[in-house]
Design an enzyme around this catalytic site. Structure first.
Site, PDB file in Angstrom:
ATOM      1  N   TYR A  53       0.826  -1.220   0.000  1.00  0.00           N
ATOM      2  CA  TYR A  53       0.000   0.000   0.000  1.00  0.00           C
ATOM      3  C   TYR A  53       0.857   1.266   0.000  1.00  0.00           C
ATOM      4  O   TYR A  53       0.435   2.292  -0.550  1.00  0.00           O
ATOM      5  CB  TYR A  53      -1.012  -0.025   1.159  1.00  0.00           C
ATOM      6  CG  TYR A  53      -2.109  -1.032   0.869  1.00  0.00           C
ATOM      7  CD1 TYR A  53      -3.137  -0.720  -0.025  1.00  0.00           C
ATOM      8  CD2 TYR A  53      -2.072  -2.306   1.411  1.00  0.00           C
ATOM      9  CE1 TYR A  53      -4.098  -1.658  -0.345  1.00  0.00           C
ATOM     10  CE2 TYR A  53      -3.041  -3.253   1.098  1.00  0.00           C
ATOM     11  CZ  TYR A  53      -4.049  -2.918   0.218  1.00  0.00           C
ATOM     12  OH  TYR A  53      -5.010  -3.851  -0.118  1.00  0.00           O
ATOM     13  N   VAL A  90      -9.512   3.408  -4.343  1.00  0.00           N
ATOM     14  CA  VAL A  90      -8.946   3.962  -3.119  1.00  0.00           C
ATOM     15  C   VAL A  90      -8.103   5.209  -3.410  1.00  0.00           C
ATOM     16  O   VAL A  90      -7.554   5.816  -2.506  1.00  0.00           O
ATOM     17  CB  VAL A  90      -8.127   2.892  -2.353  1.00  0.00           C
ATOM     18  CG1 VAL A  90      -9.057   1.806  -1.809  1.00  0.00           C
ATOM     19  CG2 VAL A  90      -7.039   2.266  -3.217  1.00  0.00           C
ATOM     20  N   HIS A 106     -14.642   1.092  -0.730  1.00  0.00           N
ATOM     21  CA  HIS A 106     -13.503   0.229  -0.407  1.00  0.00           C
ATOM     22  C   HIS A 106     -12.403   0.986   0.344  1.00  0.00           C
ATOM     23  O   HIS A 106     -11.257   0.543   0.378  1.00  0.00           O
ATOM     24  CB  HIS A 106     -12.938  -0.417  -1.677  1.00  0.00           C
ATOM     25  CG  HIS A 106     -13.826  -1.486  -2.246  1.00  0.00           C
ATOM     26  ND1 HIS A 106     -13.628  -2.060  -3.487  1.00  0.00           N
ATOM     27  CD2 HIS A 106     -14.925  -2.100  -1.743  1.00  0.00           C
ATOM     28  CE1 HIS A 106     -14.568  -2.965  -3.719  1.00  0.00           C
ATOM     29  NE2 HIS A 106     -15.370  -3.004  -2.684  1.00  0.00           N
ATOM     30  N   GLY A 172     -15.947   1.509 -15.841  1.00  0.00           N
ATOM     31  CA  GLY A 172     -14.614   0.934 -15.622  1.00  0.00           C
ATOM     32  C   GLY A 172     -14.537  -0.070 -14.494  1.00  0.00           C
ATOM     33  O   GLY A 172     -13.561  -0.084 -13.753  1.00  0.00           O
ATOM     34  N   THR A 173     -15.544  -0.915 -14.394  1.00  0.00           N
ATOM     35  CA  THR A 173     -15.482  -1.961 -13.363  1.00  0.00           C
ATOM     36  C   THR A 173     -15.860  -3.302 -13.977  1.00  0.00           C
ATOM     37  O   THR A 173     -16.781  -3.381 -14.790  1.00  0.00           O
ATOM     38  CB  THR A 173     -16.346  -1.600 -12.129  1.00  0.00           C
ATOM     39  OG1 THR A 173     -16.297  -2.687 -11.195  1.00  0.00           O
ATOM     40  CG2 THR A 173     -17.788  -1.283 -12.474  1.00  0.00           C
ATOM     41  N   SER A 174     -15.127  -4.353 -13.583  1.00  0.00           N
ATOM     42  CA  SER A 174     -15.254  -5.659 -14.243  1.00  0.00           C
ATOM     43  C   SER A 174     -16.482  -6.434 -13.798  1.00  0.00           C
ATOM     44  O   SER A 174     -16.806  -7.469 -14.371  1.00  0.00           O
ATOM     45  CB  SER A 174     -13.993  -6.492 -13.989  1.00  0.00           C
ATOM     46  OG  SER A 174     -13.862  -6.724 -12.597  1.00  0.00           O
TER      47      SER A 174
HETATM   48  P1  OAD Z   1     -10.910  -4.561 -12.357  1.00  0.00           P
HETATM   49  O1  OAD Z   1      -9.443  -4.514 -12.600  1.00  0.00           O
HETATM   50  O2  OAD Z   1     -11.502  -5.856 -11.929  1.00  0.00           O
HETATM   51  O3  OAD Z   1     -11.685  -4.128 -13.683  1.00  0.00           O
HETATM   52  C1  OAD Z   1     -11.356  -2.958 -14.384  1.00  0.00           C
HETATM   53  C2  OAD Z   1     -12.289  -2.842 -15.575  1.00  0.00           C
HETATM   54  O4  OAD Z   1     -12.022  -1.606 -16.219  1.00  0.00           O
HETATM   55  C3  OAD Z   1     -12.146  -3.959 -16.618  1.00  0.00           C
HETATM   56  O5  OAD Z   1     -13.432  -4.449 -16.972  1.00  0.00           O
HETATM   57  C4  OAD Z   1     -11.486  -3.247 -17.808  1.00  0.00           C
HETATM   58  O6  OAD Z   1     -11.904  -3.757 -19.064  1.00  0.00           O
HETATM   59  C5  OAD Z   1     -11.963  -1.832 -17.626  1.00  0.00           C
HETATM   60  N1  OAD Z   1     -11.063  -0.794 -18.173  1.00  0.00           N
HETATM   61  C6  OAD Z   1      -9.707  -0.791 -18.199  1.00  0.00           C
HETATM   62  N2  OAD Z   1      -9.243   0.326 -18.745  1.00  0.00           N
HETATM   63  C7  OAD Z   1     -10.332   1.087 -19.058  1.00  0.00           C
HETATM   64  C8  OAD Z   1     -10.519   2.377 -19.664  1.00  0.00           C
HETATM   65  N3  OAD Z   1      -9.489   3.132 -20.049  1.00  0.00           N
HETATM   66  N4  OAD Z   1     -11.792   2.820 -19.827  1.00  0.00           N
HETATM   67  C9  OAD Z   1     -12.857   2.065 -19.457  1.00  0.00           C
HETATM   68  N5  OAD Z   1     -12.745   0.845 -18.894  1.00  0.00           N
HETATM   69  C10 OAD Z   1     -11.496   0.363 -18.699  1.00  0.00           C
HETATM   70  O7  OAD Z   1     -11.240  -3.389 -11.318  1.00  0.00           O
HETATM   71  P2  OAD Z   1     -12.537  -3.172 -10.423  1.00  0.00           P
HETATM   72  O8  OAD Z   1     -13.755  -3.664 -11.104  1.00  0.00           O
HETATM   73  O9  OAD Z   1     -12.509  -1.770  -9.949  1.00  0.00           O
HETATM   74  O10 OAD Z   1     -11.135  -4.429  -4.326  1.00  0.00           O
HETATM   75  O11 OAD Z   1     -12.216  -4.123  -9.202  1.00  0.00           O
HETATM   76  C11 OAD Z   1     -13.115  -4.195  -8.134  1.00  0.00           C
HETATM   77  C12 OAD Z   1     -12.397  -4.451  -6.844  1.00  0.00           C
HETATM   78  O12 OAD Z   1     -11.566  -5.602  -6.993  1.00  0.00           O
HETATM   79  C13 OAD Z   1     -11.415  -3.378  -6.445  1.00  0.00           C
HETATM   80  O13 OAD Z   1     -12.029  -2.299  -5.766  1.00  0.00           O
HETATM   81  C14 OAD Z   1     -10.467  -4.114  -5.559  1.00  0.00           C
HETATM   82  C15 OAD Z   1     -10.269  -5.317  -6.435  1.00  0.00           C
HETATM   83  O14 OAD Z   1      -9.787  -6.452  -5.864  1.00  0.00           O
HETATM   84  C16 OAD Z   1     -10.438  -4.674  -3.209  1.00  0.00           C
HETATM   85  O15 OAD Z   1      -9.216  -4.602  -3.161  1.00  0.00           O
HETATM   86  C17 OAD Z   1     -11.296  -5.052  -2.043  1.00  0.00           C
END
Ligand code: OAD
Length: 230
Positions: A53, A90, A106, A172-174
């Site tokens: 971190y 974060v 988070h 931007g979330t998977s």
């Molecule tokens: P992920 O890394 O799982 O997903 C990121 C998403 O953003 C993917 O679907 C990519 O295709 C997309 N992406 C990447 N670049 C992009 C761009 N330039 N424009 C638009 N989309 C783009 O991240 P999160 O979904 O945020 O939690 O992950 C969720 C949680 O899992 C996080 O908060 C963290 C992680 O483990 C904890 O640590 C508790």
């Protein structure tokens, strides 16, 4: 007046230079979740977790918001109804772009938490297992981030917002991590129009009535302008 609830993930900060988690070269390809993002990992090796971190905090301090963060801040100012930003991130890039009252479900890299007494304070740039809590003096200081197995922050408040949303947009979330991955379905059942903005369809893409694919810095400003034009 339409209430808009927005959920953001690592993809919105990718073009600012912060790595995502699950993309090919993402953080979870380089580190084991069990080691750096669980309470058990912290008990086993606090030094390693702080190092992880500290590195992320240093990286986040050197980046700037991109056009997607800026567009969302513009939406909050320009839209006559309520615009709630919930982020899984974060980093502080929404705030740096001028967004207000961001819900960090988070946690935040810039905050520290005492595992012994629950006190929170602004974290120093570098934390270590030797740090002591400013309130109870325990050597139990951790980053104020939510780890796997822990309950995300402000969930009642978030579900309240989802139940009153006219528009719900995930950016931007998977869609791999719950409870955030379930927000679209929750909002849709409450009657919201759901829009997904992502590079690719997420794991929960079916919950969205509309999908806009592309880079957040390009697609989000276009979406915001459409909303503001009405
Ligand atoms: P992920 O890394 O799982 O997903 C990121 C998403 O953003 C993917 O679907 C990519 O295709 C997309 N992406 C990447 N670049 C992009 C761009 N330039 N424009 C638009 N989309 C783009 O991240 P999160 O979904 O945020 O939690 O992950 C969720 C949680 O899992 C996080 O908060 C963290 C992680 O483990 C904890 O640590 C508790």
């Amino acid at each position: 007046m339409q209430k808009i609830v927005i959920l953001t993930g690592a993809g919105i900060s990718a073009e600012s230079g912060l790595g995502t988690f699950r993309d090919e070269d993402g953080l979870w390809a380089q580190h084991r979740i069990e080691d750096v993002a669980t309470p058990e990992g912290f008990v086993r090796n606090p030094e390693l977790v702080h190092r992880f971190y500290n590195a992320r905090r240093a990286q986040a301090s050197g980046v700037r918001p991109n056009a997607a963060h800026e567009a969302l801040a513009r939406l909050q100012t320009g839209h006559p109804g309520e615009v709630v930003i919930v982020t899984q991130n974060v980093d502080a890039l929404h705030e740096a772009a001028g967004a207000a009252d961001v819900i960090h479900m988070h946690g935040e890299l810039s905050r520290a938490l005492c595992n012994a007494c629950g006190t929170r304070w602004a974290s120093p740039p570098e934390m270590s297992p030797a740090d002591t809590c400013p309130s109870c003096a325990a050597r139990a200081c951790r980053p104020d981030v939510v780890w796997f197995g822990e309950i995300p922050y402000r969930m009642d408040e978030i579900f309240g917002h989802l139940s009153g949303a006219d528009i719900f947009t995930a950016i931007g979330t998977s869609g791999q991590v719950y409870p955030a991955a379930g927000f679209a379905q929750e909002a849709a059942e409450a009657g919201a129009q759901c829009v997904e903005i992502n590079l690719e369809p997420s794991a929960v893409a079916r919950a969205f009535a509309e999908t806009r694919q592309g880079r957040a810095s390009e697609v989000v400003p276009v979406w915001v302008d459409q909303i503001l034009r009405g």
